[in-house]
Motif scaffolding. Structure first.
Motif, PDB file in Angstrom:
ATOM      1  N   PRO A 126      16.894 -63.636   7.627  1.00 44.16           N
ATOM      2  CA  PRO A 126      16.415 -64.828   8.342  1.00 44.16           C
ATOM      3  C   PRO A 126      17.473 -65.887   8.576  1.00 44.16           C
ATOM      4  N   ASP A 127      18.543 -65.917   7.764  1.00 39.51           N
ATOM      5  CA  ASP A 127      19.566 -66.940   7.909  1.00 39.51           C
ATOM      6  C   ASP A 127      20.706 -66.532   8.834  1.00 39.51           C
ATOM      7  N   GLY A 128      20.702 -65.294   9.301  1.00 41.84           N
ATOM      8  CA  GLY A 128      21.771 -64.825  10.162  1.00 41.84           C
ATOM      9  C   GLY A 128      21.458 -65.010  11.630  1.00 41.84           C
ATOM     10  N   PHE A 129      22.488 -64.870  12.482  1.00 46.92           N
ATOM     11  CA  PHE A 129      22.251 -64.951  13.922  1.00 46.92           C
ATOM     12  C   PHE A 129      21.346 -63.814  14.370  1.00 46.92           C
ATOM     13  N   LEU A 130      21.660 -62.590  13.951  1.00 45.56           N
ATOM     14  CA  LEU A 130      20.737 -61.475  14.123  1.00 45.56           C
ATOM     15  C   LEU A 130      19.849 -61.465  12.877  1.00 45.56           C
ATOM     16  N   ASP A 131      18.614 -61.904  13.021  1.00 46.75           N
ATOM     17  CA  ASP A 131      17.786 -62.064  11.834  1.00 46.75           C
ATOM     18  C   ASP A 131      16.788 -60.931  11.621  1.00 46.75           C
ATOM     19  N   MET A 132      16.561 -60.085  12.648  1.00 44.55           N
ATOM     20  CA  MET A 132      15.617 -58.988  12.460  1.00 44.55           C
ATOM     21  C   MET A 132      15.912 -57.869  13.444  1.00 44.55           C
ATOM     22  N   ALA A 133      15.824 -56.645  12.965  1.00 40.79           N
ATOM     23  CA  ALA A 133      15.903 -55.453  13.807  1.00 40.79           C
ATOM     24  C   ALA A 133      14.820 -54.491  13.355  1.00 40.79           C
ATOM     25  N   ALA A 134      14.069 -53.958  14.301  1.00 42.79           N
ATOM     26  CA  ALA A 134      12.977 -53.042  13.977  1.00 42.79           C
ATOM     27  C   ALA A 134      12.813 -52.035  15.101  1.00 42.79           C
ATOM     28  N   MET A 135      12.203 -50.922  14.779  1.00 41.73           N
ATOM     29  CA  MET A 135      11.941 -49.892  15.775  1.00 41.73           C
ATOM     30  C   MET A 135      10.535 -49.336  15.580  1.00 41.73           C
ATOM     31  N   SER A 136      10.002 -48.780  16.661  1.00 45.40           N
ATOM     32  CA  SER A 136       8.703 -48.102  16.612  1.00 45.40           C
ATOM     33  C   SER A 136       8.811 -46.783  17.357  1.00 45.40           C
ATOM     34  N   ALA A 137       8.095 -45.796  16.870  1.00 43.72           N
ATOM     35  CA  ALA A 137       8.045 -44.479  17.513  1.00 43.72           C
ATOM     36  C   ALA A 137       6.607 -43.995  17.491  1.00 43.72           C
ATOM     37  N   THR A 138       6.153 -43.488  18.633  1.00 49.32           N
ATOM     38  CA  THR A 138       4.765 -43.039  18.781  1.00 49.32           C
ATOM     39  C   THR A 138       4.745 -41.678  19.459  1.00 49.32           C
ATOM     40  N   GLY A 139       3.911 -40.806  18.936  1.00 52.79           N
ATOM     41  CA  GLY A 139       3.718 -39.501  19.542  1.00 52.79           C
ATOM     42  C   GLY A 139       2.241 -39.206  19.737  1.00 52.79           C
ATOM     43  N   ASP A 140       1.876 -38.689  20.924  1.00 53.69           N
ATOM     44  CA  ASP A 140       0.485 -38.385  21.252  1.00 53.69           C
ATOM     45  C   ASP A 140       0.350 -36.929  21.680  1.00 53.69           C
ATOM     46  N   LEU A 141      -0.775 -36.346  21.293  1.00 55.36           N
ATOM     47  CA  LEU A 141      -1.082 -34.967  21.665  1.00 55.36           C
ATOM     48  C   LEU A 141      -2.595 -34.842  21.793  1.00 55.36           C
ATOM     49  N   GLY A 142      -3.043 -34.274  22.916  1.00 51.90           N
ATOM     50  CA  GLY A 142      -4.473 -34.121  23.123  1.00 51.90           C
ATOM     51  C   GLY A 142      -4.762 -33.102  24.207  1.00 51.90           C
TER      52      GLY A 142
END
Length: 845
Positions: A621-637
């Motif tokens: 939180p104290d840095g210039f880059l304060d957060m990095a996150a990723m999401s991955a989704t897979g669907d099958l039907g």
């Protein structure tokens, strides 16, 4: 020499008689010494006496005095050692007793006869490094990191029975001064927020220790809600603060302690300097024996326990208690308080609103600690679809209002003439400012009873209902009935089952495809196909069970796949499993089955699985880059039965399936004021049963369109990519800019000619018959009502034998119908790719 010889002779004769009477020097010395001098003065008095006067006994005394000089020096050395030892030993006592360190004698001060007419300043003791007091300061903050004013902050040292409290200032700051070194615990609370929990802090001698405290919202939309705060006061166990444990110069305070009204430090200092002798004689300034202090602490704890038991009794069986005169309320105030509490009849209970009720459920909602509430062990605002809000500016005890507004300007690089885009549940009009969403509602929590209402106005009120074909079955126009309701449900919460059990019924949002229905909550404005083409809502019953604080199991019994009603005779069954084992890791698994969701085909069933994982890769939180996150989704039907298969085209059926994925990477900068998202995905949907139908000539899920078929076996491959940049000056406001590219292997996106038939004078409008072909002369258009065998369902290119205005069967039918060769078939302008630039302003509070 003769004088001294005579003195020697006189001394030999008169020493015995005159020694101890008036022939010694004590009279001259005592004239300069007060009777109440301190040990220091007595020790150093021989160095400050006046010159001796020669009398008969003086020579004898001088000789004795000179012989004892070595002894005196030994005494002086020993006195210095003793003085130093007393100084070192007195430092801990001063640190605990509240006495001002110095050389002042408990009986009296230095007399003016010893040092002239000026009163000397007392010598100051310097506390050793192990016993010098320290300070604790910090800032109470909202979950977003902004300073929070008015929070009650409590600091506790369980080892020495010390508890202090203060209220944070307008800038959220708080300070505890002159604390004895040791291990302490901090806790903060304020109405409308969950307590901060215990924050450990170590007080270091002569140092200022900083410790910020963050509070969280009590409300969590998908979790059980408690009517009371989980804050636990430490006053019941640690409220006595014996005088022997107080630090010198106590922190000023205007609050009353457990021992009564405490003087401020300023008043105490004034009393000390105004009359030193009187202050020194005050018994309270002396260190309190440890046994007495422990007994007082035990008595105070017992009194607090009795007070807690007394307050816990109901109004019917609570006996009258005598209140000490010092703290007794005025008679008028007591009468008003008694009148405000209703008299309970047999079988009645006091509700959380302070009224009499026969429903015990309104009063038996217990208070649970923070560790009991599901998912409350971490802050999940970093997640996609979770939104980044930490609090509500207008929350009340029973109702938390919510307002949302989403306005966008989109520019399709295909520049359709009718400004209409299709193939999305977020992008509808080009080159125009449009209000996509305007919603108002909120959450209701009264004891165990819960509910939520959120209205829906704007583009969503039309674009969402048109994708539901179930309303064609039976009567009553359910589209119009529900179009202005985004969420509307009520239910009950059982907090005595695991970590909570909620049973809700109504219209609730679906998180199949991970992204939220509301763009403000998401990392991108236009999600990929596995989110945009899957349900945004369900209508039915859901059960949320929390066996642990990290796991949710949620079965659904619903009408169908994003439907207000059933498509055929069977309901849909499904459920969600949410697992968040770590503050940086979240997983969700959605499954659906049994539903027969093809209108007019009761033998066709649908199954679908949607699985996502989100990982916070970096958090500073104290840095210039304060957060990095990723999401991955897979669907099958897939769909099976009624001539459709899941895996192949065998046994007389066509493969009808769905396979898709999407991945997004999120970066946030400068205390979450800026954000950037890169992502995209892929979809393969043979049969096109989850491909969104474009509104060609006003087509929807009920009418269908002959220009874009959705038959078993129809191919559809698509991919997309987006780059999003956010400016977030507040947790309630987002400015978003986005560039997106989308591609399909068949013509699908609106081109320059648009997807609306022309009606003259640069006006484009529907013919009112979206299931039929359209005839046009290039200026105006009508529905083709006489085309033989058309539409066949095979598509415009098959029925007309090629493109429009090529003298095909539909062209000939139009010319025959109108009676002019200028008339021919009209077809929408569809392209295989689309680039869209989006600018949006979104608010939520």
């Amino acid at each position: 020499m003769q004088v001294f010889a005579k003195c020697r002779q006189a001394a030999a004769k008169m020493a015995a008689a005159e020694y101890g009477a008036k022939g010694n020097c004590s009279t001259d010395i005592n004239s300069f010494m007060s009777g109440n001098q301190s040990f220091n003065q007595s020790l150093y008095a021989p160095l400050t006496r006046a010159p001796l006067v020669c009398r008969p006994a003086v020579y004898f005394m001088r000789k004795v005095y000179m012989k004892r000089r070595p002894i005196l020096r030994g005494i002086l050395s020993a006195g210095g050692v003793v003085q130093l030892a007393l100084l070192l030993c007195s430092a801990p006592a001063y640190a605990q007793s509240g006495l001002v360190p110095g050389m002042q004698d408990p009986v009296g001060g230095h007399g003016p006869d010893a040092f002239g007419n000026s009163t000397p300043k007392p010598e100051q003791h310097v506390l050793t490094a192990d016993h010098a007091p320290g300070d604790v300061h910090g800032v109470t903050r909202y979950p977003s990191g902004l300073p929070m004013a008015g929070a009650q902050v409590v600091i506790l040292n369980a080892d020495v029975d010390v508890e202090r409290s203060t209220v944070s200032g307008e800038d959220g700051s708080y300070t505890f001064k002159n604390l004895k070194p040791g291990h302490y615990q901090l806790n903060a609370k304020i109405d409308g927020f969950a307590p901060s929990g215990i924050v450990p802090v170590d007080v270091i001698p002569r140092q200022n220790v900083n410790s910020d405290i963050s509070l969280k919202l009590i409300r969590t939309a998908s979790m059980p809600r408690n009517s009371g705060s989980a804050y636990r006061s430490y006053g019941g166990a640690y409220r006595a603060e014996p005088a022997s444990l107080r630090v010198a110069n106590p922190q000023p305070t205007t609050e009353a302690s457990s021992e009564g009204t405490v003087r401020t430090a300023e008043a105490a200092n004034t009393a000390t300097t105004s009359d030193p002798a009187k202050t020194a004689e005050t018994p309270s300034s002396q260190p309190m024996p440890a046994a007495v202090a422990d007994e007082l602490a035990a008595m105070r704890r017992r009194i607090d326990e009795l007070e807690s038991e007394l307050k816990g009794r109901t109004a019917t069986d609570q006996p009258p208690a005598e209140t000490p005169a010092a703290v007794a309320a005025p008679p008028a105030a007591a009468q008003d308080q008694a009148a405000a509490t209703p008299k309970l009849a047999p079988g009645q209970f006091l509700s959380t609103a302070g009224t009499a009720t026969y429903y015990k459920g309104d009063t038996d909602m217990p208070t649970h600690p923070d560790s009991w509430t599901p998912f409350a062990f971490a802050d999940w605002s970093w997640m996609n679809a979770a939104g980044r809000q930490h609090d509500s500016p207008w929350s009340t005890k029973y109702f938390t209002p919510e307002f949302r507004a989403d306005v966008n300007y989109m520019d399709s690089f295909n520049h359709p003439r009718d400004d209409t885009m299709g193939g999305s549940t977020e992008s509808f009009r080009s080159n125009e400012w449009q209000l996509e969403q305007l919603s108002l509602g909120g959450d209701i929590r009264i004891g165990h009873v819960r509910g939520r209402i959120l209205t829906m106005f704007g583009e969503f009120a039309t674009t969402t209902p048109r994708n539901d074909g179930s309303t064609a079955r039976g009567q009553w126009d359910l589209r119009d009935m529900y179009r202005y309701i985004s969420e509307g449900w009520g239910g009950y919460s059982f907090d005595n089952v695991g970590h909570g059990l909620n049973i809700d019924a109504g219209i609730f949002v679906s998180y199949i495809g991970l992204f939220s229905y509301y763009n403000f909550d998401n990392w991108a404005y236009q999600p990929s196909y596995v989110s945009s083409n899957t349900p945004w809502f369900f209508n039915g019953l859901r059960i949320q069970y929390f066996p642990t604080t990290k796991l949710k199991i949620e079965p659904w019994i619903i009408n169908g796949w994003q439907s207000y009603a059933r498509f055929n005779s069977k309901p849909g069954l499904g459920g969600q499993i949410m697992y968040r084992p770590k503050p940086w890791l979240a997983m969700v698994f959605n499954n659906y089955g049994m539903g027969t969701d093809v209108l007019g085909s009761p033998a066709t069933s649908r199954i679908h699985t949607d699985d996502s994982i989100e990982i916070r890769e970096y958090n500073n939180p104290d840095g210039f880059l304060d957060m990095a996150a990723m999401s991955a989704t897979g669907d099958l039907g897939c769909q099976y039965g009624g001539g459709q298969n899941c895996f192949d085209n065998k046994n007389g059926g066509q493969k009808t399936a769905f396979l898709g994925w999407m991945v997004y990477q999120r970066l946030q900068f400068a205390h979450d004021h800026y954000g950037m998202t890169l992502g995209g995905g892929y979809m393969n949907n043979p049969g096109r049963y989850l491909t969104l139908l474009q509104p060609i000539n006003g087509a929807d899920a009920i009418s269908g369109s002959p220009y874009f078929t959705e038959n078993p076996g129809d191919k559809m491959h698509a991919y997309d990519a987006t780059a999003t940049f956010d400016y977030m000056p507040s947790q309630w406001l987002t400015f978003r800019g986005e560039m997106g590219y989308r591609h399909t292997d068949v013509p699908y996106w609106s081109g320059r000619g648009g997807i609306t038939p022309p009606q003259g004078n640069n006006v484009f409008g529907n013919t009112g018959s979206p299931s039929l072909y359209v005839c046009t002369n290039g200026v105006t258009s009508v529905a083709d009502t006489i085309a033989s065998g058309a539409p066949s369902g095979a598509g415009f290119a098959v029925d007309n034998g090629g493109a429009a205005n090529t003298n095909g069967p539909i062209d000939t039918s139009c010319a025959t119908q109108v009676g002019s060769s200028a008339w021919h078939a009209w077809a929408p302008d569809l392209r295989k790719s689309q680039i869209v630039a989006t600018f949006a302003i979104m608010t939520r509070f």
